[in-house]
Design a protein around this motif. Sequence first.
Motif, PDB file in Angstrom:
ATOM      1  N   LEU A 248       0.412-127.629 -66.634  1.00 31.06           N
ATOM      2  CA  LEU A 248       1.000-128.654 -67.491  1.00 31.06           C
ATOM      3  C   LEU A 248       0.351-128.590 -68.865  1.00 31.06           C
ATOM      4  O   LEU A 248      -0.864-128.724 -68.990  1.00 31.06           O
ATOM      5  CB  LEU A 248       0.795-130.045 -66.884  1.00 31.06           C
ATOM      6  N   LEU A 249       1.177-128.379 -69.889  1.00 33.37           N
ATOM      7  CA  LEU A 249       0.694-128.325 -71.263  1.00 33.37           C
ATOM      8  C   LEU A 249       0.949-129.663 -71.948  1.00 33.37           C
ATOM      9  O   LEU A 249       2.036-130.220 -71.849  1.00 33.37           O
ATOM     10  CB  LEU A 249       1.396-127.207 -72.039  1.00 33.37           C
ATOM     11  N   ILE A 250      -0.065-130.153 -72.641  1.00 32.77           N
ATOM     12  CA  ILE A 250       0.014-131.436 -73.336  1.00 32.77           C
ATOM     13  C   ILE A 250      -0.133-131.210 -74.832  1.00 32.77           C
ATOM     14  O   ILE A 250      -1.054-130.528 -75.281  1.00 32.77           O
ATOM     15  CB  ILE A 250      -1.091-132.405 -72.854  1.00 32.77           C
ATOM     16  N   GLU A 251       0.782-131.761 -75.598  1.00 35.05           N
ATOM     17  CA  GLU A 251       0.669-131.700 -77.046  1.00 35.05           C
ATOM     18  C   GLU A 251      -0.280-132.808 -77.499  1.00 35.05           C
ATOM     19  O   GLU A 251       0.062-133.990 -77.478  1.00 35.05           O
ATOM     20  CB  GLU A 251       2.039-131.881 -77.698  1.00 35.05           C
ATOM     21  N   ALA A 252      -1.485-132.414 -77.884  1.00 40.39           N
ATOM     22  CA  ALA A 252      -2.544-133.388 -78.155  1.00 40.39           C
ATOM     23  C   ALA A 252      -2.227-134.309 -79.318  1.00 40.39           C
ATOM     24  O   ALA A 252      -2.753-135.423 -79.394  1.00 40.39           O
ATOM     25  CB  ALA A 252      -3.858-132.664 -78.416  1.00 40.39           C
ATOM     26  N   GLN A 253      -1.373-133.874 -80.222  1.00 49.41           N
ATOM     27  CA  GLN A 253      -1.084-134.680 -81.403  1.00 49.41           C
ATOM     28  C   GLN A 253      -0.202-135.889 -81.099  1.00 49.41           C
ATOM     29  O   GLN A 253      -0.088-136.784 -81.916  1.00 49.41           O
ATOM     30  CB  GLN A 253      -0.405-133.818 -82.475  1.00 49.41           C
TER      31      GLN A 253
END
Length: 230
Positions: A219-224
Amino acid sequence: MLSPRQSRGISYNWLLLWFSALLASRGRLPHGIGADETVLLKHLPEYLRLEYYGKDYKPLADRLVGNAVNLTEMPDGTPCSWFEACAFYNACAALSLLESGETALRSVLVKHHAREQLAQIFAPVAQQNKGRIKIVIGGSVGSGKTAAIGTLSDFSPISTETRPSDTVTRKKSTTTVAMDYGEMRFHDNLKIFLYGTPGQKRFDFMSQLLFDNAWGAVLLIEAQRAGQMR
């Protein structure tokens, strides 16, 4: 930080630079670059189109992604001519997508070491799954799924990127509408199949299909984007 509109504008500018470099090459390498140079293609951005006036540069991309290749050997094993190989090199160089010389060779060694470690980790699992392991990479729009598969895959991945027709246009110029697909080929007894899900909620049905028979998921999370972890 760039706004979505600014980010989209930069993608279009890079595309313009890409096509301009392809057109301006005329079968020549840049000044100061010898034909004996060793080069490696780090990755391909999701917005690039590999077809140009009927010429398909995908075989060259597959050959150079993650592999250090001598420029004289770049078209070998592909249907592309030396003229087209020079055009592809110039376009990639214009977008800083290449590594060369010792840097390219060092990157290959680092990748090779990482692959050996992965092969050891997945060896017991591979025996239980006939050497075929399916990994699904999920996440929201713009989290980097296409880029991740492009970096990991042993060939330029199959992608269903297209121009969005909804509010996603505020964020990026293209988006995945079905799936991305790539492979990590270790040997005959171990292959990792990489599937990337579409990020838009209206394509959730595709995500459900892709997760069938998957061994694991990333699972990839867009930190912004605040609040994504909730």
